[in-house]
Write an enzyme that holds these catalytic residues in place. Sequence first.
Site, mmCIF file in Angstrom:
data_model
loop_
_atom_site.group_PDB
_atom_site.id
_atom_site.type_symbol
_atom_site.label_atom_id
_atom_site.label_comp_id
_atom_site.label_asym_id
_atom_site.label_seq_id
_atom_site.Cartn_x
_atom_site.Cartn_y
_atom_site.Cartn_z
ATOM 1 N N ASP A 84 -2.001 38.056 -13.838
ATOM 2 C CA ASP A 84 -2.942 37.343 -12.982
ATOM 3 C C ASP A 84 -4.394 37.588 -13.391
ATOM 4 O OD1 ASP A 84 -3.738 35.793 -10.730
ATOM 5 O OD2 ASP A 84 -4.167 37.646 -9.653
ATOM 6 N N LYS B 220 3.463 39.684 -4.904
ATOM 7 C CA LYS B 220 2.040 39.553 -5.176
ATOM 8 C C LYS B 220 1.303 40.720 -4.526
ATOM 9 C CE LYS B 220 0.619 35.318 -5.731
ATOM 10 N NZ LYS B 220 0.179 33.919 -5.503
ATOM 11 N N GLU C 7 3.747 39.768 -9.927
ATOM 12 C CA GLU C 7 2.367 39.543 -10.361
ATOM 13 C C GLU C 7 1.728 40.885 -10.706
ATOM 14 O OE1 GLU C 7 -0.506 36.602 -8.361
ATOM 15 O OE2 GLU C 7 -1.101 38.573 -7.577
ATOM 16 N N LYS D 129 1.704 24.910 -4.468
ATOM 17 C CA LYS D 129 0.506 24.279 -3.896
ATOM 18 C C LYS D 129 0.652 22.764 -3.936
ATOM 19 C CE LYS D 129 -2.276 28.232 -5.296
ATOM 20 N NZ LYS D 129 -3.319 28.738 -6.211
ATOM 21 N N ARG E 61 0.812 -1.218 0.000
ATOM 22 C CA ARG E 61 0.000 0.000 0.000
ATOM 23 C C ARG E 61 0.842 1.264 0.000
ATOM 24 N NH1 ARG E 61 -3.339 1.609 -2.646
ATOM 25 N NH2 ARG E 61 -4.180 -0.505 -2.436
#
Length: 296
Positions: free
Chosen positions: A230, A180, A209, A148, A113
């Site tokens: 963006d 950002k 960004e 992410k 597994r």
Amino acid sequence: MSDTPADLGFPAPEAEALVRTALDEDLGPEDLDVTTLATFDAEATCRAEVVARADGVVAGLPVVSLVFREVAARLGLPEPVVTVSASDGDRVTRGEVLATVEGRTQVLLIGERTMLNILSRLSGVATHTRRWADALEGTRCTVLDTRKTTPGMRALQKYAVRAGGGTNKRMGLYDTAMIKDNHKLAAGSLTAAYRAIRERFPDVPVQVEVTTVDEALEAVRMGARFVMCDNMPVDLLRETVQALRATGEQVEIEATGGLTLDVAHDYAATGIDYLSVGGLTHSSPILDIALDFVDA
């Protein structure tokens, strides 16, 4: 076949650490699989095949050996013999045998597994990435991943992106500065944020960004050579690309935010260099892979 092309750079130390953590979680503090240890003698042997249960792209084949090697070491048993018949990055079909494993039954059952969890997840990332790479074929554009990722699996998931035909953006917060919206707000402006980074970390690459043509041009005037557009509609993105190319600077341009496969080619046709897709690592379904025992 080799289990991983050298140029993909399989992250072996990170894989080994993940395997140990996964087995610790599964076997507990005393390394116990109470079912297997009770029902099979340590001398029993078997042969099994790692088989694709769906069409896709495989990634993570070195994990097969890593898992069974670690299990054998914990049990004090011989390491199984693993014969790999595919390479990471290969397109595979349902029913295709990816590897065979021969050794002690306890080792194979205990490691099954953990091996499948990691291999299926990485192959799912590679399969998803390949869909994007195929959609961008014939353009100058490449699909990029993001930060992410699943905690503890970043190096492996980014490896799987490479196996699927994509490219890694940055590995973490340490290797590339990325300005950002919140950075702009906290610093007072895009220009202030850029200057602060350059003063503190003069050699680090800086990506910015932007949401408008004017912001994009401001970023380039400040010295940025990687601009992330963006959530721009296609028409605004095309206008931004044309404005940036007109500066004569060697600027890499990325589209990011809410992108889907059905619009990928339209965005690529604007002349951008990259599409950034967080879903490659945070939302890819697994590729169904099984371990079939053929001689027990």
